[in-house]
Design a protein around this motif. Structure first.
Motif, PDB file in Angstrom:
ATOM      1  N   PRO A 232       0.833  -1.218   0.000  1.00  0.00           N
ATOM      2  CA  PRO A 232       0.000   0.000   0.000  1.00  0.00           C
ATOM      3  C   PRO A 232       0.862   1.259   0.000  1.00  0.00           C
ATOM      4  N   ALA A 233       0.271   2.389  -0.390  1.00  0.00           N
ATOM      5  CA  ALA A 233       0.977   3.665  -0.279  1.00  0.00           C
ATOM      6  C   ALA A 233       1.209   3.959   1.213  1.00  0.00           C
ATOM      7  N   ASP A 234       2.337   4.605   1.490  1.00  0.00           N
ATOM      8  CA  ASP A 234       2.764   4.792   2.887  1.00  0.00           C
ATOM      9  C   ASP A 234       1.982   5.924   3.563  1.00  0.00           C
ATOM     10  N   ILE A 235       1.234   5.588   4.615  1.00  0.00           N
ATOM     11  CA  ILE A 235       0.449   6.613   5.321  1.00  0.00           C
ATOM     12  C   ILE A 235       1.376   7.663   5.954  1.00  0.00           C
ATOM     13  N   SER A 236       2.608   7.266   6.286  1.00  0.00           N
ATOM     14  CA  SER A 236       3.533   8.231   6.889  1.00  0.00           C
ATOM     15  C   SER A 236       4.001   9.263   5.861  1.00  0.00           C
ATOM     16  N   SER A 237       4.076   8.871   4.587  1.00  0.00           N
ATOM     17  CA  SER A 237       4.384   9.832   3.521  1.00  0.00           C
ATOM     18  C   SER A 237       3.138  10.644   3.196  1.00  0.00           C
ATOM     19  N   ALA A 238       1.986   9.965   3.108  1.00  0.00           N
ATOM     20  CA  ALA A 238       0.718  10.648   2.812  1.00  0.00           C
ATOM     21  C   ALA A 238       0.434  11.722   3.860  1.00  0.00           C
ATOM     22  N   ALA A 239       0.861  11.476   5.101  1.00  0.00           N
ATOM     23  CA  ALA A 239       0.579  12.401   6.210  1.00  0.00           C
ATOM     24  C   ALA A 239       1.073  13.818   5.911  1.00  0.00           C
ATOM     25  N   SER A 252      -7.640  21.110  -1.635  1.00  0.00           N
ATOM     26  CA  SER A 252      -8.487  19.922  -1.553  1.00  0.00           C
ATOM     27  C   SER A 252      -7.787  18.831  -2.350  1.00  0.00           C
ATOM     28  N   ILE A 253      -7.326  17.783  -1.677  1.00  0.00           N
ATOM     29  CA  ILE A 253      -6.552  16.753  -2.386  1.00  0.00           C
ATOM     30  C   ILE A 253      -7.113  15.369  -2.104  1.00  0.00           C
ATOM     31  N   LYS A 254      -6.753  14.432  -3.001  1.00  0.00           N
ATOM     32  CA  LYS A 254      -7.136  13.034  -2.808  1.00  0.00           C
ATOM     33  C   LYS A 254      -5.874  12.182  -2.869  1.00  0.00           C
ATOM     34  N   LEU A 255      -5.719  11.282  -1.898  1.00  0.00           N
ATOM     35  CA  LEU A 255      -4.551  10.404  -1.824  1.00  0.00           C
ATOM     36  C   LEU A 255      -5.040   8.976  -2.033  1.00  0.00           C
ATOM     37  N   LEU A 256      -4.479   8.297  -3.029  1.00  0.00           N
ATOM     38  CA  LEU A 256      -4.992   6.983  -3.421  1.00  0.00           C
ATOM     39  C   LEU A 256      -4.269   5.833  -2.736  1.00  0.00           C
ATOM     40  N   ASN A 257      -5.055   4.780  -2.440  1.00  0.00           N
ATOM     41  CA  ASN A 257      -4.457   3.481  -2.064  1.00  0.00           C
ATOM     42  C   ASN A 257      -3.589   3.542  -0.803  1.00  0.00           C
ATOM     43  N   VAL A 258      -3.987   4.396   0.146  1.00  0.00           N
ATOM     44  CA  VAL A 258      -3.165   4.611   1.344  1.00  0.00           C
ATOM     45  C   VAL A 258      -3.384   3.471   2.359  1.00  0.00           C
ATOM     46  N   LEU A 260      -4.161   1.697   5.622  1.00  0.00           N
ATOM     47  CA  LEU A 260      -5.006   2.141   6.746  1.00  0.00           C
ATOM     48  C   LEU A 260      -4.949   1.153   7.901  1.00  0.00           C
ATOM     49  N   ASN A 261      -3.817   0.494   8.025  1.00  0.00           N
ATOM     50  CA  ASN A 261      -3.626  -0.412   9.161  1.00  0.00           C
ATOM     51  C   ASN A 261      -3.892   0.371  10.449  1.00  0.00           C
ATOM     52  N   PRO A 262      -4.815  -0.123  11.315  1.00  0.00           N
ATOM     53  CA  PRO A 262      -5.177   0.639  12.518  1.00  0.00           C
ATOM     54  C   PRO A 262      -4.002   0.949  13.455  1.00  0.00           C
ATOM     55  N   THR A 263      -2.894   0.202  13.334  1.00  0.00           N
ATOM     56  CA  THR A 263      -1.733   0.535  14.174  1.00  0.00           C
ATOM     57  C   THR A 263      -0.931   1.705  13.599  1.00  0.00           C
ATOM     58  N   ARG A 264      -1.404   2.265  12.462  1.00  0.00           N
ATOM     59  CA  ARG A 264      -0.690   3.378  11.823  1.00  0.00           C
ATOM     60  C   ARG A 264      -1.558   4.627  11.647  1.00  0.00           C
ATOM     61  N   THR A 265      -2.855   4.532  11.969  1.00  0.00           N
ATOM     62  CA  THR A 265      -3.784   5.605  11.564  1.00  0.00           C
ATOM     63  C   THR A 265      -3.988   6.688  12.624  1.00  0.00           C
ATOM     64  N   GLY A 266      -3.051   6.809  13.554  1.00  0.00           N
ATOM     65  CA  GLY A 266      -3.171   7.861  14.567  1.00  0.00           C
ATOM     66  C   GLY A 266      -3.301   9.248  13.951  1.00  0.00           C
ATOM     67  N   GLU A 288      -2.875  -8.772   3.656  1.00  0.00           N
ATOM     68  CA  GLU A 288      -3.499  -8.693   4.994  1.00  0.00           C
ATOM     69  C   GLU A 288      -3.663  -7.246   5.465  1.00  0.00           C
ATOM     70  N   GLU A 289      -3.400  -6.276   4.578  1.00  0.00           N
ATOM     71  CA  GLU A 289      -3.379  -4.869   5.002  1.00  0.00           C
ATOM     72  C   GLU A 289      -4.564  -4.068   4.445  1.00  0.00           C
ATOM     73  N   PRO A 290      -5.307  -3.341   5.306  1.00  0.00           N
ATOM     74  CA  PRO A 290      -6.391  -2.500   4.804  1.00  0.00           C
ATOM     75  C   PRO A 290      -5.856  -1.242   4.099  1.00  0.00           C
ATOM     76  N   VAL A 291      -6.523  -0.835   3.007  1.00  0.00           N
ATOM     77  CA  VAL A 291      -6.159   0.404   2.295  1.00  0.00           C
ATOM     78  C   VAL A 291      -7.427   1.166   1.918  1.00  0.00           C
ATOM     79  N   GLY A 292      -7.260   2.424   1.538  1.00  0.00           N
ATOM     80  CA  GLY A 292      -8.397   3.223   1.090  1.00  0.00           C
ATOM     81  C   GLY A 292      -7.901   4.529   0.489  1.00  0.00           C
ATOM     82  N   ASP A 293      -8.843   5.317  -0.044  1.00  0.00           N
ATOM     83  CA  ASP A 293      -8.503   6.629  -0.604  1.00  0.00           C
ATOM     84  C   ASP A 293      -8.913   7.701   0.404  1.00  0.00           C
TER      85      ASP A 293
END
Ligand code: S3P
Length: 429
Positions: A232-239, A252-258, A260-266, A288-293
């Motif tokens: 998946p795209a890195d939520i730490s980079s997307a942040a 207003s932006i959209k980030l694709l395929n990020v 969303l593992n709950p241990t990373r979504t703080g 095994e990893e959740p992702v979303g836009d």
């Protein structure tokens, strides 16, 4: 790109972008693929300096890695095991490579020496060295193994029950990886749940990992079987872009395929609690990893307290959260984050010092920061100090800066996001 001068983005950040692959997951896919029987393919891997360090170390240990059209094909060594490296294993700037690889090496009867750059040689290794010694590995290093370079003679290790004093995915993963090649079972318990990519990915490779709250257990002697991993795209980079859009008017932006593992979504919880305009769509699973836009727009936000269980879930995002806090209304207090002092730089000191260089006051505390809201970014000269996340935090600050920000040592972004400035410019063209 040693010095980089960035200007205010008057018309905001707009558009859709897919940030590069997750760093933590890329490291693990290369390591586990190398240990597995058969072939592993890795799609959308992060091509950055840290991940290259892991790839070259695994190659030195006898793993074949081929690269074609942005995809890795890894020939695992399987049951025959890793071969003794002829040279020192250079982990570069990568703490994840240093800690996880120590765990892997401790489980094999080979001699190896692990070294890195000047930052790695300052960061604590005792957190993995001590429990790995308890498991039976012979490890030597500077200051009795507290600091790298370290040497490891592994093999004949036994599982342990380890009550970790810190919530660290690197410690947990190192012990689970040694445990995989040890006699009996290895149990790790931590004070708060840290990122769980190792547990999830071991399952993708066919291993059984038992989890119960903050406790993880693995039985030694299990084999890994090669598989296909999509990163998946890195939520730490997307942040960085989430914060950039939230604080820059007209964005207003959209980030694709990020990821969303709950241990990373703080970071998502923080943005929501602060009142950011935010939505998540297209949620699905990749392996095994959740992702979303994720869609984020400019918003007025309120300061909050950030402490406790959430800290490991946003540990790498705290520098950019400090910037976010300075643009919200009221006070933000960050506590329980003394782990920040052991990252690529002492990130409590680095954030306070570098934000101060561009006009923002942050009060550093022993285990966090206190940030007043409604501050103005005036601009000036600052430095990443060789830390990728400090460099990207400063680049985000430039979006709203009265005067340009000149950032020294900006090539540090190559550690996790080589095209960060190009992508920031793309969103604000
Ligand atoms: C990582 C775990 C975190 C994080 C680091 C990557 C990992 O460190 O800060 O950037 O991939 O396991 P700790 O879990 O040791 O805090």
């Amino acid at each position: 790109m040693e010095e980089c001068i960035l200007h205010k983005r008057k018309s905001g950040l707009n558009g859709t972008i897919k940030v590069p692959g997750d760093k933590s997951i890329t490291h693990r896919s290369v390591m586990f693929g190398g240990l597995a029987e058969g072939e592993t393919t890795v799609v959308d891997f992060l091509d950055s300096e840290d991940c290259r360090s892991t790839m070259s170390c695994m190659e030195q240990l006898g793993v074949q890695i081929n690269e074609q059209e942005g995809q890795l094909t890894i020939k695992g060594v399987g049951a025959s095991g890793l071969t003794e490296p002829v040279n020192v294993l250079d982990v570069g700037n990568s703490g994840t490579t240093a800690r996880l690889l120590s765990g892997i090496l401790a489980g094999f009867p080979i001699y190896s020496v692990l070294a890195g750059d000047e930052s790695i040689h300052r960061r604590p290794m005792s957190r993995v060295v001590n429990p790995l010694r308890e498991m039976g590995a012979t490890i030597k290093g500077r200051e009795d193994g507290r600091l790298a370079p370290i040497s490891i003679i592994g093999g004949n290790t036994k599982g342990i029950y380890y009550n970790s004093p810190i919530a660290s995915a690197q410690v947990k993963s190192a012990l689970l990886l040694c445990g995989l090649n040890s006699e009996g079972k290895t149990v790790v318990n931590e004070p708060h749940i840290s990122r769980d990519h190792t547990e999830r990915m071991l399952k993708s490779f066919g291993a059984e990992v038992i989890r119960e709250g903050t406790r993880v257990e693995i039985q030694g002697g299990q084999k890994l079987v090669g598989t296909k991993i999509q990163i998946p795209a890195d939520i730490s980079s997307a942040a960085f872009f989430m914060v950039a859009a939230a604080i820059t008017p007209n964005s207003s932006i959209k980030l694709l395929n990020v990821g969303l593992n709950p241990t990373r979504t703080g970071i998502i919880d923080v943005l929501k609690r602060m009142g950011a305009t935010f939505s998540i769509t297209n949620e699905r699973m990749l392996n095994e990893e959740p992702v979303g836009d994720i869609e984020v727009s400019y918003s007025r936000m309120q300061g909050i307290e950030i402490s406790g269980d959430i800290i490991p879930r946003l540990i790498d995002e705290l520098p950019v959260i400090a910037l976010l806090a300075s643009q919200s209304e009221g006070l933000t207090t960050i506590k329980d984050a003394s782990e920040l002092r052991f990252k690529e730089t002492d990130r409590i000191a680095a954030v306070a010092e570098q934000l101060n260089n561009i006009g923002i006051t942050v009060e550093p505390t022993e285990d966090g920061m206190i940030v007043k809201g409604s501050q103005t970014v005036t601009g000036g000269v600052a430095s990443s100090l060789g830390d990728h996340r400090i460099g990207m935090m400063l680049a985000v600050a430039s979006c709203i800066s009265e005067n340009p920000i000149s950032i020294n040592q900006m090539s540090a972004v190559n550690i996790s996001y080589p095209n960060f400035v190009r992508d920031l410019n793309y969103l604000s063209e």
